[in-house]
Write an enzyme that holds these catalytic residues in place. Structure first.
Site, PDB file in Angstrom:
ATOM      1  N   TRP A  62       0.820  -1.210   0.000  1.00  0.00           N
ATOM      2  CA  TRP A  62       0.000   0.000   0.000  1.00  0.00           C
ATOM      3  C   TRP A  62       0.854   1.260   0.000  1.00  0.00           C
ATOM      4  O   TRP A  62       0.329   2.352  -0.061  1.00  0.00           O
ATOM      5  CB  TRP A  62      -0.868   0.062   1.245  1.00  0.00           C
TER       6      TRP A  62
HETATM    7 FE1  SF4 Z   1       3.750  -1.902   2.241  1.00  0.00          FE
HETATM    8 FE2  SF4 Z   1       4.973  -1.709   4.613  1.00  0.00          FE
HETATM    9 FE3  SF4 Z   1       2.524  -0.678   4.297  1.00  0.00          FE
HETATM   10 FE4  SF4 Z   1       2.906  -3.330   4.373  1.00  0.00          FE
HETATM   11  S1  SF4 Z   1       3.253  -1.867   6.063  1.00  0.00           S
HETATM   12  S2  SF4 Z   1       1.620  -2.195   2.920  1.00  0.00           S
HETATM   13  S3  SF4 Z   1       4.884  -3.537   3.289  1.00  0.00           S
HETATM   14  S4  SF4 Z   1       4.421   0.014   3.252  1.00  0.00           S
END
Ligand code: SF4
Ligand code: SF4
Length: 154
Positions: A43
């Site tokens: 995300w």
């Molecule tokens: Fe991407 Fe890190 Fe968010 Fe998971 S926590 S969606 S790996 S940015």
């Protein structure tokens, strides 16, 4: 713009695994280090980057809007209650921001289990759970049919 892990910095604590809303940060069972197992489902929320105590996670910008040479670094300092951002542009410019970790007091937000379960009819609604009450609005703003105009882009 998915994340990746600097394996030599990671100590396998698992904070990134716990916080990832997409459930894509996992610990490699052989190397005991974290990795992003499904980069195209990232995300780009930076939650894992902020949660990592070792600053072992970085985000790889796609070349079309984050050309080579840029960097975005994040430092979460719980004792100060701040998150610091350092944005470096490829022409050398740098921008630094500091924001609070949260803007509401600890413990002031109810957890999901503290809410009454939704009624069966809620399954047919497009509202998210506890909308609009949680947003403190009487009703969600919507556009009426007569507010939409055809041909605005022509
Ligand atoms: Fe991407 Fe890190 Fe968010 Fe998971 S926590 S969606 S790996 S940015
Ligand atoms: Fe490794 Fe950081 Fe994830 Fe901990 S939070 S497992 S140190 S990448």
């Amino acid at each position: 713009m998915p994340t990746f892990v600097y394996m030599t910095n990671c100590d396998g604590c698992g904070y990134c695994v716990d916080i990832c809303p997409s459930d894509i940060m996992h610990i490699d069972t052989t190397y005991r280090r974290a990795y992003n197992l499904e980069p195209n489902m990232c995300w780009e929320c930076f939650s894992c980057v902020k949660a990592c105590p070792q600053q072992a996670i970085d985000v790889r910008g796609y070349a079309d809007f984050a050309p080579l040479g840029h960097s975005v670094r994040v430092l979460r300092e719980a004792e100060k209650g701040t998150i610091s951002w350092r944005i470096k542009f490829r022409d050398g410019r740098e921008k630094n921001f500091v924001s609070p970790i949260r803007t509401t007091p600890w413990g002031s937000i109810k957890g999901p289990a503290e809410y009454a379960p939704p009624a069966a009819a809620a399954m047919a609604s497009q509202d998210l759970a506890h909308e609009p009450e949680a947003l403190k609005v009487g009703a969600l703003p919507t556009l009426a049919r007569n507010q939409l105009k055809k041909g605005l882009l022509q």
